[in-house]
Design a protein around this motif. Structure first.
Motif, PDB file in Angstrom:
ATOM      1  N   ASN A  34       0.803  -1.234   0.000  1.00 21.75           N
ATOM      2  CA  ASN A  34       0.000   0.000   0.000  1.00 21.75           C
ATOM      3  C   ASN A  34       0.834   1.282   0.000  1.00 21.75           C
ATOM      4  OD1 ASN A  34       0.952  -0.130   2.580  1.00 21.75           O
ATOM      5  ND2 ASN A  34      -1.003   0.296   3.563  1.00 21.75           N
ATOM      6  N   GLU A  35       2.130   1.202   0.003  1.00 15.28           N
ATOM      7  CA  GLU A  35       2.958   2.407   0.083  1.00 15.28           C
ATOM      8  C   GLU A  35       2.964   3.242  -1.196  1.00 15.28           C
ATOM      9  OE1 GLU A  35       6.734   2.365   1.986  1.00 15.28           O
ATOM     10  OE2 GLU A  35       6.126   0.743   3.327  1.00 15.28           O
ATOM     11  N   LEU A  36       2.486   2.707  -2.290  1.00 16.99           N
ATOM     12  CA  LEU A  36       2.454   3.471  -3.534  1.00 16.99           C
ATOM     13  C   LEU A  36       1.073   4.066  -3.819  1.00 16.99           C
ATOM     14  CD1 LEU A  36       4.651   1.185  -5.809  1.00 16.99           C
ATOM     15  CD2 LEU A  36       5.328   3.213  -4.529  1.00 16.99           C
ATOM     16  N   GLU A  37       0.148   3.852  -2.907  1.00 19.32           N
ATOM     17  CA  GLU A  37      -1.186   4.443  -3.075  1.00 19.32           C
ATOM     18  C   GLU A  37      -1.090   5.949  -2.909  1.00 19.32           C
ATOM     19  OE1 GLU A  37      -3.673   2.338  -0.271  1.00 19.32           O
ATOM     20  OE2 GLU A  37      -4.135   0.827  -1.776  1.00 19.32           O
ATOM     21  N   PRO A  38      -1.870   6.711  -3.598  1.00 24.72           N
ATOM     22  CA  PRO A  38      -2.996   6.384  -4.456  1.00 24.72           C
ATOM     23  C   PRO A  38      -2.604   6.135  -5.918  1.00 24.72           C
ATOM     24  CG  PRO A  38      -2.946   8.732  -4.217  1.00 24.72           C
ATOM     25  CD  PRO A  38      -1.785   8.173  -3.403  1.00 24.72           C
ATOM     26  N   ILE A  40      -0.734   3.634  -7.303  1.00 20.60           N
ATOM     27  CA  ILE A  40      -0.948   2.208  -7.589  1.00 20.60           C
ATOM     28  C   ILE A  40      -1.566   1.588  -6.344  1.00 20.60           C
ATOM     29  CG2 ILE A  40       0.129   0.011  -8.177  1.00 20.60           C
ATOM     30  CD1 ILE A  40       2.384   1.592  -9.488  1.00 20.60           C
ATOM     31  N   SER A  41      -2.675   0.909  -6.509  1.00 16.97           N
ATOM     32  CA  SER A  41      -3.366   0.339  -5.356  1.00 16.97           C
ATOM     33  C   SER A  41      -2.610  -0.869  -4.799  1.00 16.97           C
ATOM     34  CB  SER A  41      -4.791  -0.087  -5.722  1.00 16.97           C
ATOM     35  OG  SER A  41      -4.760  -1.247  -6.518  1.00 16.97           O
ATOM     36  N   ALA A  42      -2.836  -1.131  -3.528  1.00 18.54           N
ATOM     37  CA  ALA A  42      -2.220  -2.285  -2.868  1.00 18.54           C
ATOM     38  C   ALA A  42      -2.651  -3.580  -3.542  1.00 18.54           C
ATOM     39  CB  ALA A  42      -2.589  -2.305  -1.393  1.00 18.54           C
ATOM     40  N   LYS A  43      -3.903  -3.637  -3.980  1.00 15.99           N
ATOM     41  CA  LYS A  43      -4.411  -4.835  -4.644  1.00 15.99           C
ATOM     42  C   LYS A  43      -3.658  -5.109  -5.951  1.00 15.99           C
ATOM     43  CE  LYS A  43      -8.758  -6.926  -6.087  1.00 15.99           C
ATOM     44  NZ  LYS A  43     -10.210  -6.754  -6.170  1.00 15.99           N
ATOM     45  N   ILE A  44      -3.411  -4.064  -6.727  1.00 12.92           N
ATOM     46  CA  ILE A  44      -2.665  -4.203  -7.981  1.00 12.92           C
ATOM     47  C   ILE A  44      -1.219  -4.601  -7.702  1.00 12.92           C
ATOM     48  CG2 ILE A  44      -1.742  -2.940  -9.980  1.00 12.92           C
ATOM     49  CD1 ILE A  44      -4.699  -3.680 -10.232  1.00 12.92           C
TER      50      ILE A  44
END
Length: 79
Positions: A34-38, A40-44
């Motif tokens: 999740n550190e690249l949100e928003p 790239i989503s954590a799910k992706i």
């Protein structure tokens, strides 16, 4: 920490001229999904790392295994 990463990297490589071959593994990410949100989503991120990257690594291991078998049989023509 660096020594651990170096040892892990060496353990995934084939040692030239030796019969010992270690399988490649998917390395852990140095950050949470999740550190690249928003952006790239954590799910992706999880899908890409755990499924796509893992599939590439599995394919590499399979290809190296087939190559080793062909070399053992002295049949590099791939028949």
């Amino acid at each position: 920490m660096l020594a651990t990463k170096t040892i892990a990297a060496l353990a995934t490589r084939r040692i030239p001229g030796s019969a010992i071959r270690f399988k490649h593994t998917v390395p852990d990410l140095p950050y949470d999904y999740n550190e690249l949100e928003p952006v790239i989503s954590a799910k992706i991120m999880q899908l890409h790392h755990d499924k796509h990257h893992a599939a590439y690594v599995a394919g590499l291991n399979a290809a190296e295994e087939k190559l080793a078998e062909a070399q053992h049989r002295n049949d590099l023509a791939g028949q």
